[in-house]
Design an enzyme around this catalytic site. Structure first.
Site, mmCIF file in Angstrom:
data_model
loop_
_atom_site.group_PDB
_atom_site.id
_atom_site.type_symbol
_atom_site.label_atom_id
_atom_site.label_comp_id
_atom_site.label_asym_id
_atom_site.label_seq_id
_atom_site.Cartn_x
_atom_site.Cartn_y
_atom_site.Cartn_z
ATOM 1 N N GLY A 1 0.815 -1.205 0.000
ATOM 2 C CA GLY A 1 0.000 0.000 0.000
ATOM 3 C C GLY A 1 0.849 1.255 0.000
ATOM 4 O O GLY A 1 0.598 2.205 -0.748
ATOM 5 N N ASP B 1 -0.991 -5.087 13.824
ATOM 6 C CA ASP B 1 -1.628 -4.737 15.093
ATOM 7 C C ASP B 1 -2.681 -5.785 15.429
ATOM 8 O O ASP B 1 -3.199 -6.468 14.537
ATOM 9 C CB ASP B 1 -2.269 -3.347 15.021
ATOM 10 C CG ASP B 1 -3.315 -3.248 13.930
ATOM 11 O OD1 ASP B 1 -4.511 -3.281 14.262
ATOM 12 O OD2 ASP B 1 -2.945 -3.142 12.746
ATOM 13 N N ARG C 1 -0.102 -8.644 -3.589
ATOM 14 C CA ARG C 1 -0.179 -7.581 -2.591
ATOM 15 C C ARG C 1 0.616 -8.008 -1.370
ATOM 16 O O ARG C 1 0.441 -9.123 -0.849
ATOM 17 C CB ARG C 1 -1.637 -7.302 -2.213
ATOM 18 C CG ARG C 1 -1.783 -6.475 -0.949
ATOM 19 C CD ARG C 1 -3.171 -5.947 -0.712
ATOM 20 N NE ARG C 1 -3.462 -5.811 0.696
ATOM 21 C CZ ARG C 1 -2.906 -4.954 1.537
ATOM 22 N NH1 ARG C 1 -1.979 -4.104 1.105
ATOM 23 N NH2 ARG C 1 -3.245 -4.915 2.807
ATOM 24 N N VAL C 2 1.506 -7.141 -0.915
ATOM 25 C CA VAL C 2 2.278 -7.373 0.308
ATOM 26 C C VAL C 2 1.955 -6.228 1.260
ATOM 27 O O VAL C 2 2.421 -5.110 1.095
ATOM 28 C CB VAL C 2 3.795 -7.478 0.024
ATOM 29 C CG1 VAL C 2 4.138 -8.833 -0.550
ATOM 30 C CG2 VAL C 2 4.276 -6.389 -0.930
ATOM 31 N N ARG D 1 1.555 11.156 -8.544
ATOM 32 C CA ARG D 1 0.999 11.260 -7.192
ATOM 33 C C ARG D 1 1.912 10.627 -6.138
ATOM 34 O O ARG D 1 1.460 10.197 -5.073
ATOM 35 C CB ARG D 1 -0.396 10.618 -7.122
ATOM 36 C CG ARG D 1 -1.448 11.325 -7.958
ATOM 37 C CD ARG D 1 -2.756 10.543 -7.980
ATOM 38 N NE ARG D 1 -3.769 11.258 -8.739
ATOM 39 C CZ ARG D 1 -4.803 11.903 -8.214
ATOM 40 N NH1 ARG D 1 -4.951 11.925 -6.899
ATOM 41 N NH2 ARG D 1 -5.688 12.518 -8.981
ATOM 42 N N SER E 1 -0.072 -4.913 5.281
ATOM 43 C CA SER E 1 -0.256 -5.127 6.712
ATOM 44 C C SER E 1 -1.730 -5.407 6.981
ATOM 45 O O SER E 1 -2.599 -5.074 6.183
ATOM 46 C CB SER E 1 0.205 -3.902 7.509
ATOM 47 O OG SER E 1 -0.503 -2.742 7.092
ATOM 48 N N GLU F 1 -7.867 -6.163 6.505
ATOM 49 C CA GLU F 1 -7.141 -5.154 5.742
ATOM 50 C C GLU F 1 -8.138 -4.424 4.849
ATOM 51 O O GLU F 1 -9.337 -4.432 5.155
ATOM 52 C CB GLU F 1 -5.964 -5.773 4.975
ATOM 53 C CG GLU F 1 -6.249 -7.058 4.218
ATOM 54 C CD GLU F 1 -6.827 -6.797 2.852
ATOM 55 O OE1 GLU F 1 -6.060 -6.520 1.926
ATOM 56 O OE2 GLU F 1 -8.064 -6.908 2.691
ATOM 57 N N MET F 2 -7.698 -3.806 3.761
ATOM 58 C CA MET F 2 -8.622 -2.959 3.011
ATOM 59 C C MET F 2 -8.541 -3.114 1.495
ATOM 60 O O MET F 2 -9.135 -2.312 0.784
ATOM 61 C CB MET F 2 -8.390 -1.486 3.379
ATOM 62 C CG MET F 2 -8.580 -1.173 4.850
ATOM 63 S SD MET F 2 -8.417 0.590 5.239
ATOM 64 C CE MET F 2 -9.928 1.246 4.512
ATOM 65 N N GLU F 3 -7.845 -4.129 0.994
ATOM 66 C CA GLU F 3 -7.622 -4.163 -0.452
ATOM 67 C C GLU F 3 -7.809 -5.511 -1.151
ATOM 68 O O GLU F 3 -8.120 -5.546 -2.349
ATOM 69 C CB GLU F 3 -6.199 -3.664 -0.770
ATOM 70 C CG GLU F 3 -5.954 -2.209 -0.490
ATOM 71 C CD GLU F 3 -5.548 -1.907 0.944
ATOM 72 O OE1 GLU F 3 -5.646 -0.755 1.369
ATOM 73 O OE2 GLU F 3 -5.135 -2.862 1.650
#
Length: 239
Positions: A21, A205, A88-89, A44, A91, A180-182
């Protein structure tokens, strides 16, 4: 040819791209694990790099936070730059007491409260799953290094600051190995465009205990996850 969000030339990316991310984690991966590294994009400040790992051409690029952001980059990489595999790597947070901070988890599937895959799949539920051979290669790579990994379902959350913390208990009951979110978004994009994808996460966490790592640690110390991802590419090539 550059896309609206990736200012790279055709052929700049390898057929396999590792995607953290954080763009600074992408920079760290490239500088720490790859040789002959070239930065190929920076729109960006979403940095992308291409280099070699043990002689194998591999790229790494950040994807930002959340399904909308990662879906943009995954779509353009696959559709416009010919990328075949995305790893994807990232957290994740843990909700189960048997999963500890710094454990590595492999997402063979990804549940979500996002509606993106329903939109993509004509209003029906889409089973967002990783490519089986990529899952197997990652697990084999971990075993070869003596790294214990947990394999299971992730939960890709739409909101970081959730108004429904009781959902964490439901996730625990259903055996979710990481929040996670993805992943669900990346798996959906890969399915739509005929590519393959996998998510490997390090637990940063623990949602139940409150234990957590720092932002600097998340950026530069999750090396087991990176090595598993890189080694899995080589194992996949050998099949």
């Amino acid at each position: 040819m550059a896309t609206p969000h990736i200012n790279a030339e055709m052929g700049a990316f390898a057929d396999v791209v590792l995607m953290p991310g954080d763009p600074l984690r992408a920079k760290y991966i490239a500088e720490t694990f790859l040789e002959d590294v070239v930065q190929v994009c920076d729109v960006r400040n979403m940095f992308g790099y291409t280099g070699t790992y043990k002689g194998r051409k591999i790229s790494v690029m950040g994807h930002g936070m959340g399904i909308p952001s990662c879906s943009i980059y995954a779509t353009e990489l696959i559709k416009d730059f010919g990328v075949k595999k995305i790893i994807r790597v990232g957290s994740c947070g843990a909700v189960n007491e048997d999963i500890k901070v710094r454990d590595v988890v492999i997402g063979m599937g990804a549940c979500t409260d996002s509606k993106v895959n329903r939109i993509r799949f004509k209003g029906h539920d889409f089973a967002a799953i990783a490519d089986y051979k990529m899952v197997r290669a990652a697990e084999d790579a971990a075993k070869a290094r003596g790294i214990d990994v947990k394999v299971g379902n992730l939960f890709s959350a739409e909101l970081f600051y959730t108004p429904d913390p009781e959902m964490f208990d439901v996730m625990d009951k259903y055996g979710i190995v990481g929040v996670e979110m993805e992943a669900a978004g990346i798996y959906g994009v890969a399915a739509e465009y005929g590519a393959k994808a996998l998510t490997i996460c390090t637990v940063s966490d623990h949602i139940k205990t409150g234990e957590q790592t720092t932002s600097d640690e998340r950026q530069t110390t999750f090396n087991d996850m990176m090595l598993i991802a890189l080694d899995s590419v080589l194992l996949g090539d050998a099949e």
